[in-house]
Design a protein around this motif. Structure first.
Motif, PDB file in Angstrom:
ATOM      1  N   GLN A 140       1.097  -1.553   0.275  1.00  0.00           N
ATOM      2  CA  GLN A 140      -0.148   0.077  -0.197  1.00  0.00           C
ATOM      3  C   GLN A 140       0.965   1.406  -0.592  1.00  0.00           C
ATOM      4  OE1 GLN A 140      -1.872   0.568   4.101  1.00  0.00           O
ATOM      5  NE2 GLN A 140      -1.468  -1.130   4.735  1.00  0.00           N
ATOM      6  N   ARG A 188      -6.634  -5.598  -4.859  1.00  0.00           N
ATOM      7  CA  ARG A 188      -7.071  -4.613  -4.487  1.00  0.00           C
ATOM      8  C   ARG A 188      -6.233  -3.623  -4.255  1.00  0.00           C
ATOM      9  NH1 ARG A 188     -10.873  -8.116  -0.495  1.00  0.00           N
ATOM     10  NH2 ARG A 188     -13.037  -9.085  -1.904  1.00  0.00           N
ATOM     11  N   THR A 189      -5.060  -4.216  -3.664  1.00  0.00           N
ATOM     12  CA  THR A 189      -4.074  -2.666  -2.831  1.00  0.00           C
ATOM     13  C   THR A 189      -3.247  -2.405  -4.197  1.00  0.00           C
ATOM     14  OG1 THR A 189      -3.675  -4.042  -1.136  1.00  0.00           O
ATOM     15  CG2 THR A 189      -2.117  -2.067  -1.521  1.00  0.00           C
ATOM     16  N   ASP A 246      -6.293   0.029  -5.972  1.00  0.00           N
ATOM     17  CA  ASP A 246      -5.907   1.175  -5.195  1.00  0.00           C
ATOM     18  C   ASP A 246      -4.952   2.024  -5.161  1.00  0.00           C
ATOM     19  OD1 ASP A 246      -8.899   0.253  -4.367  1.00  0.00           O
ATOM     20  OD2 ASP A 246      -7.943  -0.489  -2.153  1.00  0.00           O
TER      21      ASP A 246
END
Length: 297
Positions: A208, A251-252, A255
Motif C-alpha cells: 500500500q 485490491r491494493t 488502489d
C-alpha cells in the motif's frame, strides 16, 4: 467486446474494464521444460489471450544461435499483438567484487541491447551472485543500481530491482525499496513477486506504500499452505489454487493506481509435464478469475 474479453493489444489502459485494470503477461518459465522455441511461446501466448510476454535472455540467445534474426522476432511479436514488458536476466550487477561486477555490467549491456532490438521495455535485476552474502551495504547496492539504470536507459530499457525471497540480500520488500529510493534515478522501479514476498517474510501490507510508478510489472502466482521455510519455486501454483491473499494484493494494486502487467511466473514440475498450450490457457484463465473475484466488490 464481451465483459470477459481482453482489450485489444495496444489499447489504452483507460479502456480496460475496471474489474480487470491490469495487463496480462506470460513469463516463459511457466512452460520452460516443454522446451519450445521462443517463437512458439509467443504464438501460444497470443492464442491464449495474453498481450505481453516475459522471455528469459537465454531464450533470445538460443533463437539467435539457431539462426534467427532479431528483426524477424520483433515483427512476429508485433504481428501477434504481443509486447515484451519485461525480460529475465542474471547479470551480477550487485556484487562487491569489482572484477565480477564489471563483467556483470558487460553482460547487462548485452542483455539490454538484445531486449531493445526486439522492442522490450524492462529487464529484471535480481541480486544474482549475492544471494548468500550477508551484511552488504544497501547504499552501495543503491549506487550500483544507479549505474545499472544509467546503462539500461542508454538503450531505453529499465532495470527492475527484483525481490528474491530466498536471498539474504534484497530478500525483503523494504530492502529492495531502499535500493529503488536511494538510487536517485528517475527510471528506478521494483519487480515484486507474490511467492518471493511471502518467502522472504515481507508483509503484503507494504504494497500500500508503493505507487504505480514504482511497480510496472508484478510476478503473479500462488503458494500452498506449508511452512515458509519448506517452500521452493517448484511449489508455485496457479493464482487462486493456493493460500496467498490475492484479494488483498489485487485490491491494493488497484488502489495505488497500478495498471501495469501481471506476469504469470511458475516453476511447477507438474505443469511442465502437461501440454504447454493447456498450461498457458489455464494460467491466464485462473489469473483473470482471481483478479475479477478480488475486484468484483
Amino acid at each position: 467486446m464481451g465483459s470477459s474479453a481482453l482489450p485489444a493489444a495496444g489499447a489504452a489502459t483507460a479502456a480496460r474494464d475496471p474489474k480487470e485494470p491490469f495487463g496480462y503477461c506470460l513469463n516463459t518459465s511457466t512452460i520452460r521444460e516443454q522446451k519450445l522455441p521462443l517463437v512458439d511461446e509467443i504464438d501460444l501466448a497470443a492464442e491464449a489471450g495474453y498481450t505481453a510476454i516475459e522471455p528469459w535472455l537465454r531464450e533470445i540467445e538460443q533463437y539467435i544461435t539457431n539462426g534467427g534474426q532479431l528483426a524477424d522476432l520483433r515483427k512476429r511479436l508485433s504481428d501477434q499483438g504481443i509486447t515484451v514488458e519485461s525480460a529475465i536476466g542474471f547479470a551480477e550487477w550487485i556484487v562487491d567484487d569489482d572484477a565480477r561486477r564489471a563483467k556483470g555490467l558487460e553482460q547487462a549491456k548485452r542483455d539490454f541491447g538484445l531486449i531493445a532490438e526486439i522492442g522490450g521495455k524492462r529487464l529484471a535485476a535480481p541480486p544474482a551472485g549475492a544471494t548468500k552474502e550477508t551484511g552488504m551495504s544497501l547504499q552501495k547496492i543503491a549506487d550500483r543500481y544507479h549505474a545499472l539504470c544509467e546503462l539500461g536507459m542508454s538503450f531505453g530499457v529499465k532495470p527492475q530491482v527484483e525481490v528474491w525471497g530466498h536471498s539474504s540480500t534484497l530478500g525483503r520488500l523494504g530492502e529492495s525499496m531502499y535500493v529503488v529510493l536511494e538510487s536517485r534515478h528517475p527510471a528506478a522501479c521494483l519487480l515484486p513477486d507474490v511467492y518471493h514476498l511471502h518467502k522472504g517474510g515481507s508483509d503484503f501490507l507494504g504494497l500500500q506504500h508503493l505507487s504505480s510508478d514504482t511497480i510496472q510489472v508484478f510476478h503473479v502466482n500462488d503458494y500452498p499452505d506449508a511452512p515458509r521455510a519448506e517452500l521452493t519455486d517448484a511449489h508455485r501454483v496457479y493464482p487462486g489454487d493456493g493460500v496467498a491473499p490475492l484479494d488483498y494484493i489485487f485490491r491494493t494494486l488497484r488502489d495505488i493506481g497500478f495498471t501495469g502487467y501481471l506476469s504469470l511466473e511458475l516453476f511447477n514440475k507438474e505443469y511442465w509435464a502437461q501440454d504447454a498450450a493447456t498450461v498457458v490457457k489455464t494460467g491466464l484463465e485462473k489469473t483473470r478469475a482471481a483478479v475479477r473475484k478480488a475486484l468484483s466488490t
